[in-house]
Write a protein that holds these residues in place. Structure first.
Motif, PDB file in Angstrom:
ATOM      1  N   LEU A  56     -35.807  15.711 -16.699  1.00  0.00           N
ATOM      2  CA  LEU A  56     -37.124  16.549 -16.957  1.00  0.00           C
ATOM      3  C   LEU A  56     -37.778  16.657 -15.792  1.00  0.00           C
ATOM      4  O   LEU A  56     -38.512  18.154 -15.767  1.00  0.00           O
ATOM      5  CB  LEU A  56     -37.872  15.508 -17.967  1.00  0.00           C
ATOM      6  CG  LEU A  56     -37.199  15.229 -19.224  1.00  0.00           C
ATOM      7  CD1 LEU A  56     -38.200  14.257 -20.012  1.00  0.00           C
ATOM      8  CD2 LEU A  56     -37.057  16.417 -19.890  1.00  0.00           C
ATOM      9  N   ASP A  57     -37.869  16.119 -14.717  1.00  0.00           N
ATOM     10  CA  ASP A  57     -38.888  16.604 -13.473  1.00  0.00           C
ATOM     11  C   ASP A  57     -37.991  17.914 -13.026  1.00  0.00           C
ATOM     12  O   ASP A  57     -38.916  18.759 -12.502  1.00  0.00           O
ATOM     13  CB  ASP A  57     -38.807  15.670 -12.596  1.00  0.00           C
ATOM     14  CG  ASP A  57     -39.817  14.423 -12.953  1.00  0.00           C
ATOM     15  OD1 ASP A  57     -40.691  14.623 -13.342  1.00  0.00           O
ATOM     16  OD2 ASP A  57     -39.592  13.250 -12.332  1.00  0.00           O
ATOM     17  N   GLN A  58     -36.922  17.672 -12.811  1.00  0.00           N
ATOM     18  CA  GLN A  58     -36.242  19.087 -12.565  1.00  0.00           C
ATOM     19  C   GLN A  58     -36.421  20.300 -13.175  1.00  0.00           C
ATOM     20  O   GLN A  58     -36.706  21.306 -12.774  1.00  0.00           O
ATOM     21  CB  GLN A  58     -34.597  18.842 -12.414  1.00  0.00           C
ATOM     22  CG  GLN A  58     -33.663  19.619 -11.850  1.00  0.00           C
ATOM     23  CD  GLN A  58     -32.536  19.506 -11.874  1.00  0.00           C
ATOM     24  OE1 GLN A  58     -32.158  18.289 -11.943  1.00  0.00           O
ATOM     25  NE2 GLN A  58     -31.618  20.658 -12.023  1.00  0.00           N
ATOM     26  N   MET A  59     -36.257  20.124 -14.498  1.00  0.00           N
ATOM     27  CA  MET A  59     -36.651  21.342 -15.383  1.00  0.00           C
ATOM     28  C   MET A  59     -37.988  21.869 -15.286  1.00  0.00           C
ATOM     29  O   MET A  59     -38.352  22.978 -15.287  1.00  0.00           O
ATOM     30  CB  MET A  59     -36.511  20.773 -17.072  1.00  0.00           C
ATOM     31  CG  MET A  59     -35.023  20.381 -17.187  1.00  0.00           C
ATOM     32  SD  MET A  59     -33.651  21.952 -17.164  1.00  0.00           S
ATOM     33  CE  MET A  59     -34.516  22.813 -18.587  1.00  0.00           C
ATOM     34  N   ALA A  60     -38.968  21.007 -14.900  1.00  0.00           N
ATOM     35  CA  ALA A  60     -40.326  21.544 -15.043  1.00  0.00           C
ATOM     36  C   ALA A  60     -40.838  22.110 -13.649  1.00  0.00           C
ATOM     37  O   ALA A  60     -41.546  22.779 -13.542  1.00  0.00           O
ATOM     38  CB  ALA A  60     -41.489  20.115 -15.051  1.00  0.00           C
ATOM     39  N   ALA A  61     -39.851  21.911 -12.591  1.00  0.00           N
ATOM     40  CA  ALA A  61     -39.799  22.654 -11.287  1.00  0.00           C
ATOM     41  C   ALA A  61     -39.419  24.040 -11.294  1.00  0.00           C
ATOM     42  O   ALA A  61     -39.435  24.659 -10.390  1.00  0.00           O
ATOM     43  CB  ALA A  61     -38.968  21.615 -10.206  1.00  0.00           C
ATOM     44  N   GLU A  62     -38.625  24.165 -12.384  1.00  0.00           N
ATOM     45  CA  GLU A  62     -38.048  25.513 -12.542  1.00  0.00           C
ATOM     46  C   GLU A  62     -38.940  26.710 -13.085  1.00  0.00           C
ATOM     47  O   GLU A  62     -39.633  26.027 -14.157  1.00  0.00           O
ATOM     48  CB  GLU A  62     -36.752  25.596 -13.391  1.00  0.00           C
ATOM     49  CG  GLU A  62     -35.498  24.605 -12.921  1.00  0.00           C
ATOM     50  CD  GLU A  62     -34.847  25.017 -11.915  1.00  0.00           C
ATOM     51  OE1 GLU A  62     -34.861  26.535 -11.384  1.00  0.00           O
ATOM     52  OE2 GLU A  62     -34.401  24.403 -10.831  1.00  0.00           O
ATOM     53  N   PRO A  63     -39.000  27.757 -12.608  1.00  0.00           N
ATOM     54  CA  PRO A  63     -39.891  28.660 -13.272  1.00  0.00           C
ATOM     55  C   PRO A  63     -39.654  28.953 -14.873  1.00  0.00           C
ATOM     56  O   PRO A  63     -40.764  28.984 -15.453  1.00  0.00           O
ATOM     57  CB  PRO A  63     -39.804  29.931 -12.448  1.00  0.00           C
ATOM     58  CG  PRO A  63     -38.494  30.125 -11.638  1.00  0.00           C
ATOM     59  CD  PRO A  63     -38.306  28.508 -11.663  1.00  0.00           C
ATOM     60  N   GLN A  64     -38.402  29.327 -15.323  1.00  0.00           N
ATOM     61  CA  GLN A  64     -38.184  29.378 -16.594  1.00  0.00           C
ATOM     62  C   GLN A  64     -36.810  29.708 -16.733  1.00  0.00           C
ATOM     63  O   GLN A  64     -35.941  29.690 -15.847  1.00  0.00           O
ATOM     64  CB  GLN A  64     -38.846  30.780 -17.126  1.00  0.00           C
ATOM     65  CG  GLN A  64     -38.353  32.089 -16.594  1.00  0.00           C
ATOM     66  CD  GLN A  64     -39.300  33.278 -16.883  1.00  0.00           C
ATOM     67  OE1 GLN A  64     -40.384  33.355 -17.367  1.00  0.00           O
ATOM     68  NE2 GLN A  64     -38.563  34.460 -16.848  1.00  0.00           N
ATOM     69  N   ILE A  65     -36.213  29.602 -18.087  1.00  0.00           N
ATOM     70  CA  ILE A  65     -34.823  29.661 -18.309  1.00  0.00           C
ATOM     71  C   ILE A  65     -34.723  30.671 -19.444  1.00  0.00           C
ATOM     72  O   ILE A  65     -35.667  30.854 -20.407  1.00  0.00           O
ATOM     73  CB  ILE A  65     -34.355  28.433 -19.089  1.00  0.00           C
ATOM     74  CG1 ILE A  65     -34.540  27.314 -18.073  1.00  0.00           C
ATOM     75  CG2 ILE A  65     -32.882  28.596 -19.450  1.00  0.00           C
ATOM     76  CD1 ILE A  65     -34.220  25.799 -18.849  1.00  0.00           C
ATOM     77  N   VAL A  66     -33.991  31.650 -19.033  1.00  0.00           N
ATOM     78  CA  VAL A  66     -33.683  32.804 -20.083  1.00  0.00           C
ATOM     79  C   VAL A  66     -32.260  32.873 -20.231  1.00  0.00           C
ATOM     80  O   VAL A  66     -31.465  32.848 -19.646  1.00  0.00           O
ATOM     81  CB  VAL A  66     -34.178  34.335 -18.991  1.00  0.00           C
ATOM     82  CG1 VAL A  66     -33.804  35.220 -20.248  1.00  0.00           C
ATOM     83  CG2 VAL A  66     -35.565  34.122 -18.845  1.00  0.00           C
TER      84      VAL A  66
END
Length: 241
Positions: free
Chosen positions: A143-153
């Motif tokens: 979850l921490d890793q996902m929050a660090a990503e700008p976005q998923i398309v």
């Protein structure tokens, strides 16, 4: 009040993709630990993708909090399959099962450890003696890793999915979901929903499970020696015989 995923139910299967590998993995977990299992309840069954694939091996039932997801599930499951509208933390059914399953990180939608424990209690109460509770989670580190990503398309069938994961306190993670749905006239309709997820340290989860089940097995879904850093972790928990 709209249940989580009600708005996105028509697109859920297209976004998640082929459920066959997931179903095969789950069936292997069950067969290795409870080869005589006959009945199975799928908690948070959603659109029934996993439930339907397991229907050939088990007498399946499903439970979900979203009426729209259950409506999709009804269309793909064998006639007579029992589907329950309910909350995985408080359901009370006049039935018990050899296996209770919660896949696709359903437990992560519960935002307190007390809610997780309530779900564990309900699962234990509805298992037959010697029954198996199988579920997976998203880890804190993922979850921490996902929050660090700008976005998923992601593009699917001419539609577009956009996900932004954000957290204000490092504990609860808001998944802001936008679906740009292609219309017959070529324009797009925007569907939006926010899903909140949370995870807990494996030691806390294991302790809560060991207070309720005679055996708790953690099954790694990756190659890391540090399970806390993996994206997903599976649990197989046995009720006393």
């Amino acid at each position: 009040m709209m249940a989580v995923y009600d708005l996105l139910a028509p697109h859920y299967d297209a976004v998640t993709g082929d459920s066959a590998p997931e179903a095969a993995f789950i069936r292997d977990i069950i067969e290795r630990r409870h080869g005589r299992a006959v009945t199975l309840l799928d908690l948070g069954c959603g659109t029934g993708g996993i439930t339907a694939l397991l229907a050939g091996a088990y007498q399946v039932s499903g439970l979900d909090i979203s009426p729209a997801m259950l409506a999709v599930a009804r269309e793909k499951l064998p006639g007579g399959t029992q589907l329950y509208l309910g909350d995985m933390t408080s359901f009370r059914l006049d039935a018990s099962f050899d296996v209770i399953l919660c896949a696709y990180q359903g437990l992560n939608h519960l935002l307190s450890l007390a809610a997780w424990e309530s779900s564990f209690d309900r699962a234990c109460e509805h298992l037959n003696r010697g029954g198996l509770f199988v579920f997976d989670i998203t880890t804190v580190s993922h979850l921490d890793q996902m929050a660090a990503e700008p976005q998923i398309v992601q593009e699917f069938a001419g539609n577009y999915l956009l996900i932004r994961v954000r957290t204000a306190d490092g504990t609860v993670f808001d998944w802001h979901i936008e679906v740009y749905e292609l219309q017959p006239d070529g324009r797009y309709r925007l569907l939006t929903q926010t899903v909140r997820l949370r995870s807990f340290p494996l030691a806390d989860i294991r302790a809560a499970l060991r207070a309720r089940f005679i055996s708790v097995e953690i099954i790694s879904d990756g190659e890391s020696a540090d399970t806390q850093r993996e994206e997903r972790i599976w649990f197989a928990c046995r009720k006393a015989a």
